[in-house]
Design a protein around this motif. Structure first.
Motif, PDB file in Angstrom:
ATOM      1  N   PRO A  84      -4.277  -6.503 -22.242  1.00  0.00           N
ATOM      2  CA  PRO A  84      -3.085  -6.937 -21.513  1.00  0.00           C
ATOM      3  C   PRO A  84      -1.996  -5.870 -21.602  1.00  0.00           C
ATOM      4  N   VAL A  85      -1.414  -5.522 -20.460  1.00  0.00           N
ATOM      5  CA  VAL A  85      -0.401  -4.461 -20.457  1.00  0.00           C
ATOM      6  C   VAL A  85       0.901  -4.895 -19.764  1.00  0.00           C
ATOM      7  N   GLY A  86       0.991  -6.125 -19.334  1.00  0.00           N
ATOM      8  CA  GLY A  86       2.218  -6.583 -18.695  1.00  0.00           C
ATOM      9  C   GLY A  86       2.074  -8.009 -18.210  1.00  0.00           C
ATOM     10  N   LYS A 127       6.843   2.870 -15.469  1.00  0.00           N
ATOM     11  CA  LYS A 127       7.050   3.914 -14.455  1.00  0.00           C
ATOM     12  C   LYS A 127       5.752   4.298 -13.747  1.00  0.00           C
ATOM     13  N   LYS A 128       4.767   3.415 -13.763  1.00  0.00           N
ATOM     14  CA  LYS A 128       3.489   3.695 -13.108  1.00  0.00           C
ATOM     15  C   LYS A 128       3.146   2.647 -12.044  1.00  0.00           C
ATOM     16  N   GLY A 129       4.096   1.779 -11.730  1.00  0.00           N
ATOM     17  CA  GLY A 129       3.881   0.811 -10.667  1.00  0.00           C
ATOM     18  C   GLY A 129       3.341  -0.532 -11.109  1.00  0.00           C
ATOM     19  N   VAL A 130       3.144  -0.721 -12.424  1.00  0.00           N
ATOM     20  CA  VAL A 130       2.606  -2.004 -12.890  1.00  0.00           C
ATOM     21  C   VAL A 130       3.614  -3.118 -12.656  1.00  0.00           C
ATOM     22  N   GLY A 131       4.891  -2.849 -12.942  1.00  0.00           N
ATOM     23  CA  GLY A 131       5.919  -3.859 -12.713  1.00  0.00           C
ATOM     24  C   GLY A 131       5.990  -4.259 -11.249  1.00  0.00           C
ATOM     25  N   ASN A 136       0.822  -1.214   0.000  1.00  0.00           N
ATOM     26  CA  ASN A 136       0.000   0.000   0.000  1.00  0.00           C
ATOM     27  C   ASN A 136       0.855   1.262   0.000  1.00  0.00           C
ATOM     28  N   ASN A 137       2.092   1.129  -0.503  1.00  0.00           N
ATOM     29  CA  ASN A 137       3.001   2.270  -0.562  1.00  0.00           C
ATOM     30  C   ASN A 137       2.506   3.263  -1.599  1.00  0.00           C
ATOM     31  N   ALA A 138       1.969   4.394  -1.147  1.00  0.00           N
ATOM     32  CA  ALA A 138       1.369   5.368  -2.056  1.00  0.00           C
ATOM     33  C   ALA A 138       2.396   6.015  -2.965  1.00  0.00           C
ATOM     34  N   ASN A 139       3.680   5.950  -2.604  1.00  0.00           N
ATOM     35  CA  ASN A 139       4.704   6.580  -3.418  1.00  0.00           C
ATOM     36  C   ASN A 139       5.147   5.709  -4.581  1.00  0.00           C
ATOM     37  N   THR A 140       4.700   4.483  -4.625  1.00  0.00           N
ATOM     38  CA  THR A 140       5.140   3.558  -5.660  1.00  0.00           C
ATOM     39  C   THR A 140       4.452   3.828  -6.988  1.00  0.00           C
ATOM     40  N   LYS A 186      -2.261   6.339  -7.658  1.00  0.00           N
ATOM     41  CA  LYS A 186      -3.395   5.535  -7.194  1.00  0.00           C
ATOM     42  C   LYS A 186      -4.500   5.444  -8.235  1.00  0.00           C
ATOM     43  N   GLY A 187      -4.793   6.577  -8.890  1.00  0.00           N
ATOM     44  CA  GLY A 187      -5.882   6.570  -9.861  1.00  0.00           C
ATOM     45  C   GLY A 187      -5.647   5.626 -11.007  1.00  0.00           C
ATOM     46  N   GLU A 188      -4.393   5.564 -11.470  1.00  0.00           N
ATOM     47  CA  GLU A 188      -4.081   4.703 -12.612  1.00  0.00           C
ATOM     48  C   GLU A 188      -3.974   3.243 -12.203  1.00  0.00           C
ATOM     49  N   ILE A 189      -3.321   2.985 -11.087  1.00  0.00           N
ATOM     50  CA  ILE A 189      -3.088   1.601 -10.704  1.00  0.00           C
ATOM     51  C   ILE A 189      -4.379   0.889 -10.326  1.00  0.00           C
ATOM     52  N   LYS A 190      -5.395   1.638  -9.876  1.00  0.00           N
ATOM     53  CA  LYS A 190      -6.673   1.011  -9.553  1.00  0.00           C
ATOM     54  C   LYS A 190      -7.334   0.417 -10.792  1.00  0.00           C
TER      55      LYS A 190
END
Length: 275
Positions: A92-94, A122-126, A21-25, A28-32
Motif C-alpha cells: 500500500p502506498v496511498g 510527486k509521481k501522480g499517485v495523489g 490520460n494527461n501524460a504530463n501528470t 507513465k512507467g511508474e504509474i502503470k
C-alpha cells in the motif's frame, strides 16, 4: 492557532475524463505499476499501513492503529466501499477515505483523508487516487464533494484546485488553557438551556447542515448537545461539544464543535460557528 481551508467541488465530475490520460501528470512507467483498489477489498492492516505511510512527515502526528482506524471510519461515517487504496504490487502506498451524507435534499461527499507514501509523492499517485474518488462519487450521484486542507499545505491545495475544487471557507482552531472566565450573559429575555442528544439538534429547523463534515451532529454521536429555549419555549440556539478525560479518567478538556444562535425579532442578530 491552526488554520484549515474548506474546499468544494460543485461541478466538474464529467470533465475528469479529459484529464485521466494527461501524460504530463505523472511518469507513465511508474504509474502503470500502481493499482487502485476499494478499501472494502483490502484488509484493515493494509489500510493502516497506507495511512501511516501516507501521513508520514505531516504537520502533526497522524499515526494510527487498526482499532483507532476502525473507530475513525465508524465515527466519521467513512465508507469502505467508497474509499480507495493505491498499491505498488502488494505494498500500500496511498489512500483516500470517503463518505457520503444527505443534507438539504442533496448528497454531499467528503474526503476524510488523502495520503501518499513519501517515495511516491510527486509521481501522480495523489492525482490518480483523487480521480478514482471523484469517479466513485459521480457514480453515487453526489452533487457536492468537500474536503478540508491545512492552509500551509500548498501542494495538496494545488492538486485539489487542479481537479476543480474551490476554496469556499476558512476554519480557525483556537485553544484556551485554564478555566473560562465567567461573565454575565447580558441577555434580559428569559431563556433556559437543556441538554439534548446531538441527533435532536440535527432536527432543529435552523440547524446548519452545510458546516464542515467533522462538526456535524453525525460526527458527534459520542458527544453532547445543548439547546437554548427562549420565549414560548422556542429553540433559539444550540451547541455541540465533546468532553475528554485524561489518563486517570478525570475531565481535562472540552471541544466546542458546532454552535449557532438563531436570529430573533427581539435581538435581530444571528451568530454561528464551528470550532
Amino acid at each position: 492557532m491552526l488554520n484549515k481551508l474548506v474546499l468544494q467541488l460543485l461541478q466538474g465530475f464529467m470533465e475528469l475524463a479529459a484529464n485521466k490520460n494527461n501524460a504530463n501528470t505523472w511518469s507513465k512507467g511508474e504509474i502503470k505499476m500502481i493499482q487502485i483498489r476499494r478499501l472494502a477489498d483490502c484488509t484493515i492492516e493494509q489500510a493502516v499501513e497506507a495511512w501511516n505511510k501516507g501521513f508520514e512527515g505531516y504537520h502533526f502526528n497522524m499515526t494510527t492503529t487498526p482499532e483507532a482506524f476502525k473507530k475513525r471510519l465508524k465515527q466519521e461515517e467513512l465508507s469502505r466501499d467508497l474509499s480507495v487504496i493505491a498499491f505498488d504490487g502488494e505494498q500500500p502506498v496511498g489512500l483516500v477515505l470517503n463518505g457520503i451524507r444527505h443534507s438539504g435534499g442533496r448528497k454531499i461527499g467528503w474526503n476524510g483523508g488523502t495520503g501518499v507514501a513519501a517515495a511516491w509523492r510527486k509521481k501522480g499517485v495523489g492525482m490518480k487516487l483523487m480521480e478514482k474518488t471523484l469517479e466513485i462519487l459521480k457514480e453515487q450521484d453526489v452533487e457536492t464533494a468537500t474536503l478540508e486542507a491545512i492552509s500551509s499545505n500548498e501542494k495538496a491545495i494545488a492538486l485539489y484546485e487542479k481537479l476543480g475544487y474551490e476554496i469556499v471557507d476558512e476554519l480557525q482552531f483556537m485553544k484556551l488553557d485554564g478555566e473560562v472566565e465567567k461573565k454575565e450573559s447580558g441577555v434580559s429575555a428569559p431563556y433556559k438551556i437543556q441538554q439534548e442528544d446531538p441527533e435532536e439538534i440535527g432536527s432543529l429547523p435552523f440547524y446548519r447542515g452545510d458546516f464542515p463534515w467533522q462538526t456535524q451532529w453525525q460526527s458527534v454521536r459520542d458527544g453532547e448537545g445543548l439547546i437554548a429555549f427562549g420565549e414560548e419555549d422556542a429553540a433559539i440556539g444550540y451547541a455541540l461539544f465533546r468532553k475528554m478525560d485524561d489518563e486517570h479518567g478525570k475531565h481535562s478538556r472540552t471541544y466546542c464543535i458546532n454552535w449557532k444562535l438563531r436570529r430573533t425579532q427581539r435581538s435581530g442578530k444571528q451568530s454561528q460557528g464551528c470550532c
